[in-house]
Write a protein that holds these residues in place. Sequence first.
Motif, PDB file in Angstrom:
ATOM      1  N   ASP A  16       0.806  -1.229   0.000  1.00 59.89           N
ATOM      2  CA  ASP A  16       0.000   0.000   0.000  1.00 59.89           C
ATOM      3  C   ASP A  16       0.837   1.277   0.000  1.00 59.89           C
ATOM      4  OD1 ASP A  16      -2.190  -1.489  -0.059  1.00 59.89           O
ATOM      5  OD2 ASP A  16      -2.609  -1.413   2.097  1.00 59.89           O
ATOM      6  N   LEU A  60      -2.848  10.708  -0.637  1.00 54.88           N
ATOM      7  CA  LEU A  60      -3.892   9.778  -1.089  1.00 54.88           C
ATOM      8  C   LEU A  60      -3.532   8.332  -0.745  1.00 54.88           C
ATOM      9  CD1 LEU A  60      -4.831  11.323  -4.569  1.00 54.88           C
ATOM     10  CD2 LEU A  60      -6.129  11.456  -2.432  1.00 54.88           C
ATOM     11  N   LEU A  61      -2.259   7.993  -0.911  1.00 51.33           N
ATOM     12  CA  LEU A  61      -1.826   6.627  -0.603  1.00 51.33           C
ATOM     13  C   LEU A  61      -1.965   6.324   0.894  1.00 51.33           C
ATOM     14  CD1 LEU A  61       1.315   6.306  -2.900  1.00 51.33           C
ATOM     15  CD2 LEU A  61      -0.728   4.883  -3.000  1.00 51.33           C
ATOM     16  N   ASP A 117      -4.099   7.768   2.935  1.00 46.26           N
ATOM     17  CA  ASP A 117      -5.552   7.625   3.172  1.00 46.26           C
ATOM     18  C   ASP A 117      -6.026   6.231   2.789  1.00 46.26           C
ATOM     19  OD1 ASP A 117      -5.717  10.157   4.110  1.00 46.26           O
ATOM     20  OD2 ASP A 117      -6.514  11.051   2.267  1.00 46.26           O
ATOM     21  N   HIS A 118      -5.563   5.785   1.619  1.00 46.89           N
ATOM     22  CA  HIS A 118      -5.974   4.479   1.116  1.00 46.89           C
ATOM     23  C   HIS A 118      -5.464   3.361   2.025  1.00 46.89           C
ATOM     24  CE1 HIS A 118      -5.424   0.911  -1.559  1.00 46.89           C
ATOM     25  NE2 HIS A 118      -6.715   1.190  -1.787  1.00 46.89           N
ATOM     26  N   GLN A 159      -7.399   3.102   5.133  1.00 45.08           N
ATOM     27  CA  GLN A 159      -8.822   2.938   4.801  1.00 45.08           C
ATOM     28  C   GLN A 159      -9.663   4.130   5.242  1.00 45.08           C
ATOM     29  OE1 GLN A 159      -9.417  -0.885   6.536  1.00 45.08           O
ATOM     30  NE2 GLN A 159      -8.692  -1.942   4.712  1.00 45.08           N
ATOM     31  N   GLN A 160      -9.156   5.301   4.932  1.00 45.55           N
ATOM     32  CA  GLN A 160      -9.904   6.533   5.194  1.00 45.55           C
ATOM     33  C   GLN A 160     -10.388   7.084   3.857  1.00 45.55           C
ATOM     34  OE1 GLN A 160      -7.217   9.004   7.368  1.00 45.55           O
ATOM     35  NE2 GLN A 160      -7.502   7.884   9.253  1.00 45.55           N
ATOM     36  N   LEU A 208     -10.709   9.169   0.598  1.00 49.19           N
ATOM     37  CA  LEU A 208      -9.624   9.840  -0.140  1.00 49.19           C
ATOM     38  C   LEU A 208      -9.896  11.339  -0.194  1.00 49.19           C
ATOM     39  CD1 LEU A 208      -9.081   7.359  -3.130  1.00 49.19           C
ATOM     40  CD2 LEU A 208      -7.808   7.514  -1.002  1.00 49.19           C
TER      41      LEU A 208
END
Lengths: 434, 237
Positions: free
Chosen positions: B143, B189-190, B192-193, B196-197, B199
Motif C-alpha cells: 500500500d 492519497l496513498l 488515506d488508502h 482505509q480513510q 480519499l
Amino acid sequence: MGISMAFKKNREKEDKLWYRLDLSAIVYPALQRQDFSSVYRLSALMKEKVDPERLQVALDHVLPRFPSYKVAIRKGVFWRYLEYNQRPGPFVQEDIKNPCMPLPFRTKNRYLLRVYYYDKRISLEVHHCLGDGNGGMCVFHTLLAEYLRLMGYEIPTGYLVKDIHEEPDPEETEDAYARYAHAEVRPPRPMEKTYLIRGTPEPFYTLNMIIGVLSAKEVYEKAKKYDASVTEYLNAVLLYALLQKQKDDGGYKKLPVTLAMPVNLRRFFPSKTLRNFITMVYPSIDPRLGEYSFEDVVKQVHHYMRYYISDKFLRGDITTNAATQRHPLIRVVPLFIKDKVVRQFYKMVQDRNSTAGLTNMGILAASEEMREHIDRFDICMGQPFSKRTNCSIITFGDRLSITFASVIKESDAEKYFFRFLVKEGIHVWIETNR
Amino acid sequence: MSYCVNCGVELETSIKKCPLCNTIVINPNELQTDTEAGNGELPFPNKVGIVEPIKRKDLAVVMTVILVCTAISCLLLNYLMWKSNQWSLLVLGFCVLLWVMTVPPLLIRNMRRRIMMLLNGVAVCIYIALIGIFTDSSYWVVDLGIPIALIVLVLVEIFLTVATYKKSFGVLACLFFMETAVLCISIELLVDHAFQQPLEIKWSAIVLTVCTVITVALAAMFSRRRVRNEIKRRFHL
C-alpha cells in the motif's frame, strides 16, 4: 651484485621522494574539472623536421634529472602532494589541434606533463602544479639540448640547459615561497569587480589559439618612444584593446579593465627553484574616471609597474597568500572541504578580478649552438578558467611571439590588439589553429 | 603571402580566412588560375586530442569484493551461529542494492542518468519487498512502500528526460515545483488508502497552492524574453 644493490638503494630513495605542493600549486588541482586543467604549453619551432624516436630517447634521458617533474599527484587527508613516479613514460605523441587539453591526474601513467611533436615543432605541456613557466622552460631547454645532441650536434650546458648527468641541486625543488613569505604586514588582496568578456562558448575540446609573430626590435623601438618597456607597452596595448571591446559591447555599466600578470619572483628573491615562484600583479584602467588615450594608458601601466613590482610589495603579497596556507585551523580542514572553498573563492573572486591574463617570459637566452637549430619559441598560458582570453609573450632572437588562447568563438580582443599594433607600424604575422 | 584587407596583418599561408575578423583571403591573381588561398601546410594538425578515460574498473572490483565478502560472511554467520531467523537475507539484499547503485556507473562509461535511476528505483522496490517478506508485514509494502518508490522513480525519470532535452532553467524550475505538488498529493492519497480513510486532499492542498503560485509566476517571468534575459544578466554566476 654491486650494481643491483646500488639500483635497489636508488629505488628505495626514489620511493621515499615526495614533495608538498607549493603555495601556487595548491590552487591548481582544486580547480581541476572534467573540461579544465591548468596546463601551459611551451613550443619550439626547430629548423629541421622532428625525429620522434630521438625525442623520446632525449625525454627518457632528461626527465630523471628533474625529480620534481617526474611525479604524480596524490591526495592526502589534508593536502595533496607530489610523489616520485616510477611508471613508464611519459611518451611523446603527435601534436593535436586542441593544445592544453585537460590532463586528468589518473591517466597517462599519472604523469603531469606531455610532449608533442608535429613537423618542425616540439611542444611541452606541463600542469601548473609542477612549476611555473620559468621552471618548465628550464626542463624544455634541457630536453631540446639533449634532442639536438642525439641528432649529432654539440650543445653545451649553460643558460637554461642543465647538465643531465649531475645530481639535482636541492634548491631546484624547494618551495621558495616558504623561504621569502615573511613580511610583517599582509596587504589586502584586490577584490574589485572588473569587466568580463562575454562570448559564445566553444564546444568541449576546443582551444582557439591565435599566434602573432612580430619583430622584437620594432616593438622595442616603439615601446621606447613611449618611454616604456616592452612588457609595459604590450600590457598597455591589450588594456587599450579591452577598453575598446567594452565600449563596443555597449553594456549598461562600465567597469575597470584589469589584466592579471604573473611576475617571476626569482628576479627579486634569489632562488634556483624550478617549481612555482610567481605572484600576480593587476595593472588596471578604470574608464569610469574618464576617456583614456593610449598615451595615458601606457603612462599609467608604466607607473603602476614601477611602483608595485618591487621586492617590498611582492614580499607583502606572497605573505598574504601564505598566511592562509599557514593558518593552523585551515591546515586541519579536510582536503575535500578545502577544495570546495578554494574553487568557490576562485570562481567568485579571483577569476572575476581580471579581464584577461597576460604573461611575458621576456627574452630567452640560449647558447649560440642552440640558436642555430631553433627558429622560434611560443608559449601558451593554456585554457582560461572562464570565458576570457589569455595572452602570452616570449622573445627569442628577433622573434617576439604573442599567443592568445581562448575558449570563445569571438576574437574581438585579439582583433583590436593586433590591429592597433599594425596601426602603430609594426608588422604582424598571424598563425592559428582555428 | 597574404594580408588581411581589414586588419592589415600578414597571414600564414594555410589560413583561408583571417582569424581576427573572419574576412576570406582571396588573391585576385590566383582566382584566374583556379587556385585558392590556404594551400600551405597547416601549422597545427587536424587531429583533435581526446582525454584518456580514467580507469575505474579497479574501484568496481574492490567494491564488488567488499560487498560479496560482507554478504557471504553474514550468510555463514546466520546459518552456522545465529540461526534464529533469516536476518542475513536483509544484509544480502542491502549489499545487492549498494552494488546496483555504485558498480554499474563505474564499469559503464557515460552511463545515462535515466537508466541508472531506473536501475536504482527497481533495486529499491525489490529491497522494500524483501523487507516486507522478512518482517511478514506485506500490507505497508503493497500500500505504501512500493507505490511511493515507484511514484518517486517516475517523477525523477520525467525530470531527467526533460532536463536532457530542455536545458532551460525556467522549464526545469516549473517542473520541479509541479512534481513536488504531485508527489505530496500522491503520498496523502496513498496514506488515506492504506489506513482505509476517505480519499481527501488536505495538507497537500497547501503544497499544491504554493507550488502552483510559484510555477505560474516563474512561467510568466520566463515566457518573456526581455525579462528572461534581464534575470539571466542579474543572476549570472
